[in-house]
Design a protein around this motif. Structure first.
Motif, mmCIF file in Angstrom:
data_model
loop_
_atom_site.group_PDB
_atom_site.id
_atom_site.type_symbol
_atom_site.label_atom_id
_atom_site.label_comp_id
_atom_site.label_asym_id
_atom_site.label_seq_id
_atom_site.Cartn_x
_atom_site.Cartn_y
_atom_site.Cartn_z
ATOM 1 N N LEU A 1 -0.730 -7.283 14.157
ATOM 2 C CA LEU A 1 -0.708 -5.842 14.064
ATOM 3 C C LEU A 1 -0.640 -5.064 15.354
ATOM 4 N N TYR B 1 6.585 -7.973 9.713
ATOM 5 C CA TYR B 1 5.739 -7.832 8.677
ATOM 6 C C TYR B 1 5.773 -8.928 7.627
ATOM 7 N N ALA C 1 -5.703 8.046 5.508
ATOM 8 C CA ALA C 1 -5.206 9.152 4.585
ATOM 9 C C ALA C 1 -3.607 9.025 4.665
ATOM 10 N N GLY C 2 -3.083 8.457 5.724
ATOM 11 C CA GLY C 2 -1.623 8.467 5.883
ATOM 12 C C GLY C 2 -1.193 9.263 7.066
ATOM 13 N N LYS C 3 -1.936 9.549 7.991
ATOM 14 C CA LYS C 3 -1.417 10.590 9.027
ATOM 15 C C LYS C 3 -0.666 9.659 9.748
ATOM 16 N N THR C 4 -1.103 8.585 10.427
ATOM 17 C CA THR C 4 -0.093 7.835 11.342
ATOM 18 C C THR C 4 1.231 7.423 10.816
ATOM 19 N N THR C 5 0.942 7.305 9.536
ATOM 20 C CA THR C 5 2.381 6.553 8.740
ATOM 21 C C THR C 5 3.369 7.940 8.775
ATOM 22 N N ALA D 1 -9.052 12.065 6.203
ATOM 23 C CA ALA D 1 -9.896 10.987 6.646
ATOM 24 C C ALA D 1 -9.202 9.811 7.023
ATOM 25 N N HIS E 1 -9.131 14.077 14.452
ATOM 26 C CA HIS E 1 -10.281 14.077 13.830
ATOM 27 C C HIS E 1 -11.246 15.174 14.623
ATOM 28 N N GLU F 1 -4.251 11.515 17.850
ATOM 29 C CA GLU F 1 -5.600 11.205 18.427
ATOM 30 C C GLU F 1 -5.587 11.473 19.877
ATOM 31 N N ALA G 1 1.210 4.389 1.364
ATOM 32 C CA ALA G 1 0.769 5.144 2.439
ATOM 33 C C ALA G 1 1.087 6.625 2.351
ATOM 34 N N VAL H 1 0.948 -1.173 0.001
ATOM 35 C CA VAL H 1 -0.075 0.077 -0.122
ATOM 36 C C VAL H 1 0.894 1.194 -0.061
HETATM 37 N N1 LIG Z 1 0.886 -2.343 8.626
HETATM 38 C C1 LIG Z 1 0.084 -2.099 7.353
HETATM 39 N N2 LIG Z 1 0.427 -2.878 6.377
HETATM 40 C C2 LIG Z 1 -0.276 -2.363 5.309
HETATM 41 N N3 LIG Z 1 -0.912 -1.271 5.058
HETATM 42 C C3 LIG Z 1 -1.004 -0.520 5.988
HETATM 43 C C4 LIG Z 1 -0.476 -0.816 7.601
HETATM 44 N N4 LIG Z 1 -0.806 0.232 8.178
HETATM 45 C C5 LIG Z 1 -1.428 1.177 7.558
HETATM 46 N N5 LIG Z 1 -1.591 0.769 6.244
HETATM 47 C C6 LIG Z 1 -2.144 1.494 5.114
HETATM 48 O O1 LIG Z 1 -1.485 2.773 4.984
HETATM 49 C C7 LIG Z 1 -2.639 3.611 4.654
HETATM 50 C C8 LIG Z 1 -2.414 4.820 5.617
HETATM 51 O O2 LIG Z 1 -2.760 4.315 6.959
HETATM 52 P P1 LIG Z 1 -2.547 5.325 8.316
HETATM 53 O O3 LIG Z 1 -2.720 4.624 9.568
HETATM 54 O O4 LIG Z 1 -1.325 6.246 8.138
HETATM 55 O O5 LIG Z 1 -3.859 6.264 8.198
HETATM 56 P P2 LIG Z 1 -4.457 7.554 9.194
HETATM 57 O O6 LIG Z 1 -4.623 8.662 8.538
HETATM 58 O O7 LIG Z 1 -3.754 7.425 10.487
HETATM 59 O O8 LIG Z 1 -5.895 6.825 9.402
HETATM 60 P P3 LIG Z 1 -6.613 7.061 10.866
HETATM 61 O O9 LIG Z 1 -7.578 8.327 10.640
HETATM 62 O O10 LIG Z 1 -7.723 5.959 10.590
HETATM 63 O O11 LIG Z 1 -5.814 6.751 12.023
HETATM 64 C C9 LIG Z 1 -3.983 2.940 4.866
HETATM 65 O O12 LIG Z 1 -4.491 2.800 3.567
HETATM 66 C C10 LIG Z 1 -3.641 1.727 5.493
HETATM 67 O O13 LIG Z 1 -4.632 0.672 4.853
#
Ligand SMILES: Nc1ncnc2c1ncn2[C@@H]1O[C@H](COP(=O)(O)OP(=O)(O)OP(=O)(O)O)[C@@H](O)[C@H]1O
Ligand SMILES: [Mg+2]
Lengths: 271, 244
Positions: B148, B2, A39-43, A36, A193, A161, A17, A15
């Motif tokens: 996870l 992973y 969106a990739g914030k945590t990443t 949303a 959020h 969060e 991210a 994916v």
């Molecule tokens: N361990 C993982 N393996 C594969 N894909 C992942 C993993 N963790 C996150 N993703 C993907 O990476 C993308 C971004 O995820 P992320 O957690 O950064 O979103 P976010 O903005 O923090 O969302 P939220 O508001 O739900 O916390 C998503 O499409 C998610 O499915």
């Protein structure tokens, strides 16, 4: 102090991210990251202390390339608190929980004692010093996680969060803490959020969507931009809605209830 | 971390293997398992592995099966050494070691191409009691969730200065506490919440719950099933040296 340079991150599962992210975070800034789910914030956040390394591009933290640093050494200056408190609490007492990070960073015994004491007091947890973290309520656990990170006095605080499951009083307290940290010249980065929580602080707001940054501007500009809000699946803060319905005009908005009240009273008197 | 998840956990797919009836997938997997088990020469084990890799290629999971096998190869080195030390020839020890890899491979084929839902239908079809089916399938379904969780917990603790790679053996064991305790705690919290949520949705209210889908063998399932039995019998006879 934190610089992302054309960062792309592809999860091992394939994916994408983060997609070509370039952004800078400076000292003393308050930055909100919104967008949303997925969106990739945590990443993005996980790149700030080296938990994830970019697939392409570079991340520099205080001038150091994160690929050359350990997570521990980066975390000393960039404190990250994740959303789920149950993922971090493991000690037998609240005291020891706060002590954990301090010991990992090798602070001296006196400093550890003093810092634990300060952190517990600061977060109103001193009466629980010797109880088990598992016995605390959700909100208290959250504060403990914050205390456990703030205890080592990082220069940048990243909160993923922070308001989920917090009651109104605790949210207000958190806001006060954030404002206090800002006066000390710290950088605070909030992933949230909770628009109503962010709005009164008027942060620089970064909007993410599908791994890209689609806007990076003051909150007052982001939350009055209807098409941007729709794209990022965000709703307006109530105060913005109110200002628009009252036809305050000139793109003016209320940043808090006091400015709203003042405007309404002024208007009322004129009429 | 992973890559372990990658090698063992089911992911949806639409390959010719994925779309088969889960009972046929189980049949193929058992046949490959049996063939691996009775392989006693280099040629036998070669054929078994080739069969496994062919199915994996058809299922488009070659890479993941390969990883699973590499993971199990660690143990097979041990098997090789032990067998060699107790006096088997190099070739026999080697066959025994590779046999282990093949057995793991044949089993993982089933789990990598069969969703927990399908697994549930298969177990029910075998008339396994509902509670046992539910417990088993839930456990399987929660493995990726737990993985996870483990990753997130490690991330959280590393952000608090925990350095897993540093220190001597005893120290490293001690450092597992900040990972394992939250992992167990969240698992317990999650399972008790799940139990409550299930009961709130009337789990166990009737003896024999109905289901959304029922298993029916389509034409292609029957064809593949018969073909695989024929191939299996031929190879079995050849392996057991009964072809005359
Ligand atoms: N361990 C993982 N393996 C594969 N894909 C992942 C993993 N963790 C996150 N993703 C993907 O990476 C993308 C971004 O995820 P992320 O957690 O950064 O979103 P976010 O903005 O923090 O969302 P939220 O508001 O739900 O916390 C998503 O499409 C998610 O499915
Ligand atoms: Mg997130």
């Amino acid at each position: 102090m934190i610089e992302f340079n054309s960062v792309t991150y592809i999860h091992p599962a394939g994916v994408k991210a983060l997609d070509d992210i370039t952004v800078k975070f400076g000292q003393g800034e308050l930055v909100a990251i919104v967008g949303a789910n997925g969106a990739g914030k945590t990443t993005l956040v996980k790149h700030m202390n080296g938990l994830l390394k970019p697939t392409k591009g570079t991340v520099k933290v205080f001038g150091y390339d994160t690929t050359q640093q350990t997570v521990a050494s980066l975390s000393r200056r960039v404190g990250v608190v994740f959303q789920n408190s149950d993922h971090q609490l493991f000690s037998d007492t609240v005291e020891h929980e706060v002590e954990f990070g301090l010991r990992n960073f090798g602070f001296s015994h006196e400093v550890v004692k003093q810092r634990v004491d300060w952190a517990l007091r600061f977060f109103g947890l001193n009466e629980y010093a010797t109880t088990s973290p598992m016995m605390l309520s959700g909100g208290e656990k959250k504060r403990l996680c914050l205390a456990a990170v703030l205890a080592w006095d990082p220069d940048v605080l990243v909160l993923d969060e922070p308001t989920v499951g917090q009651d109104l009083l605790n949210k207000e307290k958190l806001e006060q803490i954030i404002r206090l940290l800002l006066t000390q010249g710290k950088t605070v980065i909030l992933v949230s959020h909770d628009i109503e929580f962010l709005w009164p602080m008027q942060p620089r707001t970064i909007v993410m969507s599908r791994g890209k940054i689609i806007a990076d501007k003051p909150a007052s500009k982001v939350f009055t931009d209807d098409s941007l809000l729709a794209e990022a699946r965000l709703i307006k803060p109530q105060l913005v809605e109110l200002a628009q319905r009252l036809n305050v005009g000139d793109g003016e908005v209320f940043d808090n209830i006091y400015t709203a009240k003042k405007w309404i009273l002024d208007r009322f008197r004129c009429a | 971390m992973y890559w372990v998840a990658n090698a063992f956990i089911f992911r949806r797919g639409d390959s010719p293997i994925h779309i088969l009836d889960p009972r046929i997938k189980l049949l193929i997997s058992i046949e490959l398992f049996a063939l691996s088990l009775i392989s006693s020469t280099l040629i036998h084990i070669g054929i078994s592995l080739a069969a496994i890799f062919t199915i994996a290629a058809l299922a488009k999971i070659l890479k993941r099966v390969y990883r699973t096998l590499m993971f199990s190869a660690g143990f097979s080195v041990l098997i090789f050494v032990i067998n060699f030390l107790v006096g088997y020839s190099i070739i026999t020890s080697f066959v025994l070691a590779v046999r282990f890899v093949a057995i793991v491979g044949s089993t993982s084929l089933f789990f990598l191409t069969t969703s927990p839902d399908e697994l549930e239908y298969v177990l029910r079809w075998f008339k396994v009691p509902q509670d046992v089916v539910f417990a088993f399938v839930t456990a399987v379904r929660f493995v990726p969730v737990l993985m996870l969780d483990a990753i997130q917990i490690m991330d959280a603790q590393k952000s608090r200065g925990l350095e897993l790679e540093k220190g001597n053996f005893i120290n490293r064991i001690r450092k597992l506490a900040p990972i394992l305790i939250p992992l167990v705690v969240t698992a317990v919290i999650r399972s008790s919440e799940l139990a409550e949520a299930m009961e709130a949705r009337a789990y166990g209210a009737v003896k024999k719950p109905t289901s959304l889908y029922t298993l029916t063998l389509k034409k292609r399932d029957k064809l593949v099933g018969i073909a695989s039995i024929m191939l299996f019998t031929t190879l079995l006879l050849y392996f057991l040296n009964l072809t005359g």
